[in-house]
Design an enzyme around this catalytic site. Sequence first.
Site, PDB file in Angstrom:
ATOM      1  N   ASP A 168     -31.587 -80.692  48.436  1.00  0.00           N
ATOM      2  CA  ASP A 168     -30.793 -80.494  47.234  1.00  0.00           C
ATOM      3  C   ASP A 168     -29.755 -81.608  47.018  1.00  0.00           C
ATOM      4  O   ASP A 168     -28.574 -81.331  46.879  1.00  0.00           O
ATOM      5  CB  ASP A 168     -30.107 -79.108  47.363  1.00  0.00           C
ATOM      6  N   ASN A 414     -31.199 -79.420  59.187  1.00  0.00           N
ATOM      7  CA  ASN A 414     -30.581 -78.437  58.303  1.00  0.00           C
ATOM      8  C   ASN A 414     -31.657 -77.575  57.653  1.00  0.00           C
ATOM      9  O   ASN A 414     -32.576 -78.098  57.004  1.00  0.00           O
ATOM     10  CB  ASN A 414     -29.790 -79.152  57.203  1.00  0.00           C
ATOM     11  N   GLU A 415     -31.513 -76.280  57.848  1.00  0.00           N
ATOM     12  CA  GLU A 415     -32.340 -75.283  57.162  1.00  0.00           C
ATOM     13  C   GLU A 415     -33.839 -75.561  57.234  1.00  0.00           C
ATOM     14  O   GLU A 415     -34.546 -75.475  56.229  1.00  0.00           O
ATOM     15  CB  GLU A 415     -31.895 -75.123  55.700  1.00  0.00           C
ATOM     16  N   ASN A 466     -26.002 -71.093  57.449  1.00  0.00           N
ATOM     17  CA  ASN A 466     -25.632 -71.261  56.042  1.00  0.00           C
ATOM     18  C   ASN A 466     -25.926 -69.960  55.321  1.00  0.00           C
ATOM     19  O   ASN A 466     -27.053 -69.440  55.438  1.00  0.00           O
ATOM     20  CB  ASN A 466     -26.468 -72.367  55.382  1.00  0.00           C
ATOM     21  N   TYR A 468     -25.364 -67.510  51.587  1.00  0.00           N
ATOM     22  CA  TYR A 468     -24.923 -67.474  50.182  1.00  0.00           C
ATOM     23  C   TYR A 468     -24.961 -66.060  49.603  1.00  0.00           C
ATOM     24  O   TYR A 468     -25.438 -65.859  48.491  1.00  0.00           O
ATOM     25  CB  TYR A 468     -25.788 -68.429  49.356  1.00  0.00           C
ATOM     26  N   TYR A 472     -27.290 -66.491  45.835  1.00  0.00           N
ATOM     27  CA  TYR A 472     -28.751 -66.551  45.655  1.00  0.00           C
ATOM     28  C   TYR A 472     -29.384 -65.171  45.815  1.00  0.00           C
ATOM     29  O   TYR A 472     -30.535 -64.974  45.443  1.00  0.00           O
ATOM     30  CB  TYR A 472     -29.374 -67.535  46.646  1.00  0.00           C
ATOM     31  N   GLU A 504     -22.225 -73.239  55.972  1.00  0.00           N
ATOM     32  CA  GLU A 504     -22.225 -73.353  54.504  1.00  0.00           C
ATOM     33  C   GLU A 504     -21.961 -71.984  53.922  1.00  0.00           C
ATOM     34  O   GLU A 504     -22.566 -70.995  54.347  1.00  0.00           O
ATOM     35  CB  GLU A 504     -23.577 -73.838  53.957  1.00  0.00           C
ATOM     36  N   TRP A 549     -19.271 -74.930  51.568  1.00  0.00           N
ATOM     37  CA  TRP A 549     -20.212 -75.799  50.842  1.00  0.00           C
ATOM     38  C   TRP A 549     -19.744 -75.882  49.403  1.00  0.00           C
ATOM     39  O   TRP A 549     -19.699 -74.883  48.758  1.00  0.00           O
ATOM     40  CB  TRP A 549     -21.640 -75.246  50.908  1.00  0.00           C
ATOM     41  N   LYS A 568     -20.944 -76.719  43.674  1.00  0.00           N
ATOM     42  CA  LYS A 568     -20.249 -75.898  44.680  1.00  0.00           C
ATOM     43  C   LYS A 568     -19.058 -76.618  45.279  1.00  0.00           C
ATOM     44  O   LYS A 568     -18.431 -76.127  46.217  1.00  0.00           O
ATOM     45  CB  LYS A 568     -21.225 -75.450  45.767  1.00  0.00           C
TER      46      LYS A 568
HETATM   47  C1  BDP Z   1     -28.289 -74.967  51.260  1.00  0.00           C
HETATM   48  C2  BDP Z   1     -28.527 -76.419  51.596  1.00  0.00           C
HETATM   49  C3  BDP Z   1     -27.704 -77.378  50.763  1.00  0.00           C
HETATM   50  C4  BDP Z   1     -27.692 -76.935  49.321  1.00  0.00           C
HETATM   51  C5  BDP Z   1     -27.055 -75.563  49.244  1.00  0.00           C
HETATM   52  C6  BDP Z   1     -26.986 -75.027  47.820  1.00  0.00           C
HETATM   53  O1  BDP Z   1     -28.307 -76.648  52.980  1.00  0.00           O
HETATM   54  O2  BDP Z   1     -28.216 -78.676  50.893  1.00  0.00           O
HETATM   55  O3  BDP Z   1     -27.038 -77.839  48.470  1.00  0.00           O
HETATM   56  O4  BDP Z   1     -27.832 -74.667  49.985  1.00  0.00           O
HETATM   57  O5  BDP Z   1     -27.956 -74.415  47.380  1.00  0.00           O
HETATM   58  O6  BDP Z   1     -29.506 -74.319  51.260  1.00  0.00           O
HETATM   59  O7  BDP Z   1     -26.000 -75.255  47.145  1.00  0.00           O
END
Ligand code: BDP
Length: 594
Positions: A168, A414-415, A466, A468, A472, A504, A549, A568
């Site tokens: 991303d 990462n991820e 990470n 969210y 999401y 994150e 993040w 973000k």
């Molecule tokens: C995570 C990723 C990061 C993305 C972030 C997002 O590690 O690179 O920018 O989510 O969706 O999955 O903002």
Amino acid sequence: MLYPRETRTREVKDLNGIWKFKLDKENKGYEEKWYLQPLKDTIPMPVPASYNDITQDPEIRDHIGDVWYETSFWVPSGWTDKRIVLRVGSAAHRAKVFVNGKEMVEHKGGFLPFEVEITDAVSFDAENRLTILVNNVLDWTCLPPGFIRYYDDSFHPHGYKTQEYLFDFLNYSGIHRPVVLYATPKTYISDITVIPDIQGQNGIVEYKVEIEGVNCQKAVPKITIIDRENKVVVEGSGTSGILEIKNAQFWEPSNPYLYTFRVETLVDGKVEDVYELPIGIRTVKVEGNRLLLNGKPIYLKGFGKHEDADIRGKGYDSVIAVKDFNLLKWIGANSFRTSHYPYADEIMNLADELGILVIDEAPAVGMNFFNKNEKVFCNERVNEDTLNHHIQVIRELIKRDKNHPCVIMWSVANEAATYEDEAYEYFKKVIDEVKKLDKTRPVTIVESSFPDETKVGTLVDVICVNRYYSWYTDCGKLELIEYQLEKELLRWYELFKKPVIVSEYGADTIAGFHSDPPVMFSEEYQCRMLEEFHKVFDKLDFVIGEHVWNFADFATKQAVHRVMGNRKGVFTRQRQPKAAAFLLKRRWANLKRK
Ligand code: BDP
């Protein structure tokens, strides 16, 4: 790899500035040997910078394939008996370098430096031509990986293709970091490794010096460690050894004390080469559910960042670099992660000087379709070739960054799709390599998988996750965060008994959008979301860090869920604070855990 520094025996010549640039529309320049002659029909292009946002031409911005850079330089007349090296800070993602039409070196990997000795290729009597071919194509053998999609349908013209990637941030391209020439004596210090330790009040410095060149067999290194007042604190000699600094000052965020580790090589009693490496005396250790810096628990406050700014893209710019460190200090952060690739040497040097702790990440991002029906670790995608390149990148990264006191942890990816069975073997090999090369720092893989599905939780020293919640998943449902996050974090700890960093968490926020009660994309929503996460962090003592993040808004590829990039950021892309910046500043100033 030693950063090019001037000393009494070494000189550095900056080649940055405005170069000539040419798009290789049909990617045929290499075959046609464009490098044999000065490039024709060029346009000016700054170095370092991404080329994408410099012109008004979408063809340049979106080009897939080769571009050419050219500059010229004189070699200083005092360098006749020197070894001359050309160093490229980074070129994304593959480069071939030509001096006066002769191919000197190629490099794969857009986020690490490479260098080549060019002593025999340069002229002292005429201007020298430097040509660099840069290619930005990502495939499954690169880090980060990507793939080209060829369209075979009635909606796209014949031959239409796009560069696809699963990470991303925009695939910015070009010569992103400084290009320099430097001169060393013919017998030269080629590498230094310093491993600091602490015994009581004293600093222990275990070191190894590597010397190469004509008289390397005869060269004897003399070591001097010098403090900030320019006083010699200890001396030694030999290519390896252990030195002790009595009553040492230890490097830590509140006192980023750097000593100078000076190496002088003597050949027949005469000084041949001198190199001065800044070093910090500090230890890092994971013990139980704690991360210890110099034996004391440390709590990470900070961000995942990006190398990203208006116009320059991913090009290193000292203006942005210093501004970002000032913002980190202003907001009370003590750390960041180099998400999602190694950052410029110059940024690592600043982190050493300013006492900012760094989780240093390999460019392994985009190894996940977030769809369990699309396998990632398989022959056609992340395979043996990817693994070999990953290991190569790890070697280059550790060679470059091993001496930085700011680096407190390596992140190998990462991820990634760590829920796939194959991920275990893959990352075991990567982490074994890290552990072989550096026995002093903890290692992590930054996860998006859940605790019960990951296959790699046993491989790491620290769990980085990470998450969210309310973004999401369960959009807008701030009230679910505490319930969901606490349950998940407790499970990570129950299963692996390791300290956890939430590496994150955050919400896209358009600066200036307001709403009460908060809705997604408003400044209020970003604040409320962070607060809900913080409630949980403050309850769980195995949580040893929070990285929001993102530090600042940044460019991404175009997509329906990206409003001119990822928003973000706690700061805008122009580095102005959103409301959340003041919330974090207050929180981090008052946080009990240090
Ligand atoms: C995570 C990723 C990061 C993305 C972030 C997002 O590690 O690179 O920018 O989510 O969706 O999955 O903002």
